[in-house]
Design an enzyme around this catalytic site. Structure first.
Site, PDB file in Angstrom:
ATOM      1  CD  GLU A 210      38.641  42.611  38.338  1.00 40.50           C
ATOM      2  OE1 GLU A 210      38.661  43.530  37.694  1.00 40.50           O
ATOM      3  OE2 GLU A 210      38.351  41.425  37.985  1.00 40.50           O
TER       4      GLU A 210
ATOM      5  CD  GLU B 185      43.389  37.731  27.903  1.00 43.50           C
ATOM      6  OE1 GLU B 185      44.423  37.912  28.240  1.00 43.50           O
ATOM      7  OE2 GLU B 185      42.300  38.499  28.554  1.00 43.50           O
TER       8      GLU B 185
ATOM      9  CG  HIS C 257      56.759  13.540  43.477  1.00 40.70           C
ATOM     10  ND1 HIS C 257      57.351  12.412  44.065  1.00 40.70           N
ATOM     11  CD2 HIS C 257      58.053  14.002  42.745  1.00 40.70           C
ATOM     12  CE1 HIS C 257      58.711  12.226  43.844  1.00 40.70           C
ATOM     13  NE2 HIS C 257      59.115  13.291  42.975  1.00 40.70           N
TER      14      HIS C 257
ATOM     15  CE  LYS D  68      36.700  42.054  31.902  1.00 39.04           C
ATOM     16  NZ  LYS D  68      37.635  43.072  31.450  1.00 39.04           N
TER      17      LYS D  68
ATOM     18  N   GLY E 294      47.750  43.984  26.474  1.00 46.08           N
ATOM     19  CA  GLY E 294      47.812  43.633  27.890  1.00 46.08           C
ATOM     20  C   GLY E 294      48.682  42.497  28.179  1.00 46.08           C
ATOM     21  NE  ARG E 295      46.288  37.756  24.787  1.00 45.62           N
ATOM     22  CZ  ARG E 295      45.242  38.479  24.427  1.00 45.62           C
ATOM     23  NH1 ARG E 295      44.615  39.488  25.409  1.00 45.62           N
ATOM     24  NH2 ARG E 295      44.529  38.308  23.156  1.00 45.62           N
TER      25      ARG E 295
ATOM     26  CE  LYS F 175      45.889  48.796  25.900  1.00 45.23           C
ATOM     27  NZ  LYS F 175      46.093  47.559  24.936  1.00 45.23           N
TER      28      LYS F 175
HETATM   29  C1  G6Q Z   1      45.290  41.002  28.443  1.00 44.64           C
HETATM   30  C2  G6Q Z   1      44.046  41.610  28.830  1.00 44.64           C
HETATM   31  C3  G6Q Z   1      43.513  41.678  30.164  1.00 44.64           C
HETATM   32  C4  G6Q Z   1      44.101  43.017  30.608  1.00 44.64           C
HETATM   33  C5  G6Q Z   1      43.575  43.266  32.161  1.00 44.64           C
HETATM   34  C6  G6Q Z   1      43.966  44.503  32.659  1.00 44.64           C
HETATM   35  O1  G6Q Z   1      45.964  40.934  27.334  1.00 44.64           O
HETATM   36  O2  G6Q Z   1      43.718  42.578  27.848  1.00 44.64           O
HETATM   37  O3  G6Q Z   1      44.420  40.493  30.973  1.00 44.64           O
HETATM   38  O4  G6Q Z   1      45.537  43.150  30.611  1.00 44.64           O
HETATM   39  O5  G6Q Z   1      42.086  43.131  31.803  1.00 44.64           O
HETATM   40  O6  G6Q Z   1      43.516  45.485  32.003  1.00 44.64           O
HETATM   41  P1  G6Q Z   1      44.028  46.851  32.368  1.00 44.64           P
HETATM   42  O7  G6Q Z   1      45.430  47.096  32.318  1.00 44.64           O
HETATM   43  O8  G6Q Z   1      43.140  47.942  31.632  1.00 44.64           O
HETATM   44  O9  G6Q Z   1      43.658  47.183  33.776  1.00 44.64           O
END
Ligand code: G6Q
Length: 532
Positions: A206, A346, A377, A497, A260-261, A200
């Site tokens: 990462e 989250e 199990h 972070k 994001g989620r 996003k």
């Molecule tokens: C989700 C969070 C988080 C996000 C990641 C990736 O709701 O905001 O999991 O999706 O940190 O972020 P980017 O899409 O900006 O790389």
């Protein structure tokens, strides 16, 4: 007395009751405490509730202004207050195409435009018409992203792998651990690999580190100019995408109103669309849309997400359960618990209310789970006999997509038996009647009286998955409203972070003076001394 104190008072009555007795005393219990939507059944009768509990919980939903909150979300109000954003994943799957306005702009045309762009692109890749720099067809698709830009398509592509094209292999790289990208690249041929950089912000450490490594790999094998033939981007940040060397026409946008989620339904689902095809993706959106309409329009007492949420609130906030197991009896849903872990924890792992005050009640639980009978199990021991009460959701399709011998009958028998066992337990008397050795009776006794929901649906289709995910999204939403927390920010992931950014140069520059606590200093020193 508030509804909150009424419910607290009511727990005293409930603590004296026993689920097994509640069933014995009321043959109509299931009839009262289940709800259906299309082929989906939610059986919540195996929770420690009575008519009074349900009516108090429904009152709680009402007094929390849930109806207004739902309308606010669907009408594009800025309900993510700390980030001043609307929350419109529902618009991404608004198949009725009714206008949804953000700042006087109907967002539907731009959503439909990106869907069309995704359709054209995914068709090309699937048909072998999108070629790499050397003119070869794409064979491997690698999604590089993390968190919300990874878990959704990864979970859904696995859930729908029955419908996936056999012509393409899919990989998901998320971890900054170099092993993740290295092991993936080892399986791919640069000439036939397409990378989808999903981020996003297009600044996530990462993702950008992995994307750069992938870019270097392509450059080394195919030359620097090859980037644009092997990379596409999904992002809100056009400038950063261009700076990375990705063609603007190969960029798929989404918007700030998609968290994001909650972004699986947006262009973040591109890898999924390539995998299952445009039609399959649309079916997924339709399933979610149907559930959205059900959520928006159905009275709370028949509303699946509302009821599921209320059971969770009851078990967590009032009866004190700290964890929550999601147990899908469908191998395709193996990653669902992982996905829901982010969605739920989250969103609702918060302790400050919207009015900035600390909560004095329990909010989101610790979610875990695994697919099928595997957990039986292993950790089910604790769920049946441990000191923690772990409310569980059992999820199962009536039909398997791979009906093989009697496998699915055995699977279904197990899922049904598990909720029964949790509810009824096994008494000393029953064990004695079975002739169990006296000394072993305490160890073999099951207290029972342990809550669970069961969700059954016909079979795993894109539509069914859409409904299931939307069910959980709205469950989380309802709980956030009742707990009066903002389910849509995630400041809790920031501090670690930030500190990592300070530690990184300290690891690299051995002369830099350390100013942390003694533990942190010693860990840095240890790494410095052993790492060349
Ligand atoms: C989700 C969070 C988080 C996000 C990641 C990736 O709701 O905001 O999991 O999706 O940190 O972020 P980017 O899409 O900006 O790389």
């Amino acid at each position: 007395m508030t509804i909150y104190t009424d419910l607290l008072e009511h727990t005293k009555t409930i603590e004296k009751t026993n689920l097994k007795a509640l069933f014995e005393n009321d043959p109509k219990r299931f009839e009262k405490f289940h709800a259906e939507f299309q082929d989906m059944l939610l059986d919540y009768s195996k929770n420690k509730i009575t008519d009074e509990t349900l009516s108090l919980l429904l009152k709680l939903a009402k007094t929390s202004h849930l109806k207004e909150a739902i309308n606010d979300m669907f009408s594009g109000k800025r309900i993510n207050t700390t980030e001043n954003r609307p929350v419109l994943h529902i618009a991404l799957r608004n198949r009725s195409n009714t206008p949804i306005y953000v700042d006087d702009e109907d967002v539907m045309p731009k959503i439909n435009k990106v869907l069309k762009q995704m359709q054209t692109f995914s068709n090309k890749v699937r048909a072998g018409e999108f070629k790499g720099a050397t003119g070869k067809e794409i064979k491997d698709v690698v999604n590089i992203g993390i968190g919300g830009s990874d878990l959704g398509p990864k979970m859904a592509l696995e859930a729908l792998s029955f419908y996936k094209t056999p012509k393409l292999n899919f990989h998901f790289v998320s971890n900054v651990d170099g092993t993740d990208i290295t092991e993936t690249l080892n399986k791919c041929n640069p000439e036939t690999t397409l990378f989808i950089v999903s981020s996003k912000t297009f600044t996530t450490q990462e993702t950008m580190t992995n994307a750069q490594t992938a870019k270097d790999w392509i450059s080394v094998h195919l030359g620097q100019k090859a980037t644009k033939h092997h990379f596409v981007a999904v992002s809100t940040n056009i400038k950063a995408v261009k700076a990375f060397g990705i063609d603007a026409k190969n960029m798929f946008v989404f918007w700030d109103f998609v968290g994001g989620r909650y972004s699986l339904w947006s262009a973040i689902g591109l890898s999924l669309m390539i995998g299952i095809g445009y039609e399959g993706f649309i079916q997924l959106l339709e399933g979610a849309h149907e559930l959205d309409l059900h959520f928006k329009e159905t009275p709370f007492e028949k509303n699946l997400p509302v009821l599921l949420a209320l059971m969770g609130i009851w078990n967590t906030t009032y009866l004190g359960a700290e964890s929550y197991a999601v147990l899908p009896y469908d191998q395709y849903l193996d990653k669902l618990p992982l996905y829901l872990q982010q969605l739920d924890m989250e969103s609702n792992g918060k302790s400050v209310k919207k009015n900035k005050k600390e909560v004095d009640y329990m909010t989101g639980p610790i979610l875990f789970g695994t697919a099928g009978t595997n957990g039986q199990h292993s950790f089910y021991q604790l769920i049946h006999q441990g000191t923690h009460i772990v409310p569980a959701d059992f999820i199962a399709p009536i039909y398997s997509l791979n009906e093989t011998g009697n496998h699915h009958d055995i699977l279904l028998a197990n899922v049904i038996a598990q909720s029964e066992a949790l509810m009824r337990g096994k008494t000393k008397e029953e064990l004695e009647a079975e002739g169990v050795e006296k000394d072993l009776i305490p160890f073999k006794t099951f207290t029972g009286n342990r809550p669970s929901n069961t969700i059954l649906f016909e079979k795993m289709t894109p539509k069914a998955l859409g409904r299931l995910i939307a069910l959980y999204e709205h469950k989380v939403f309802v709980q956030g409203v009742i707990w009066n927390i903002n389910s849509f920010d995630q400041f809790g992931v920031e501090l670690g972070k930030q500190l990592a950014k300070a530690v990184l140069p300290e690891l690299l520059n051995k002369k830099q003076k350390l100013n942390h606590d003694s533990s942190t200093n010693a860990l840095i020193e240890k790494v410095r001394s052993l790492r060349r």
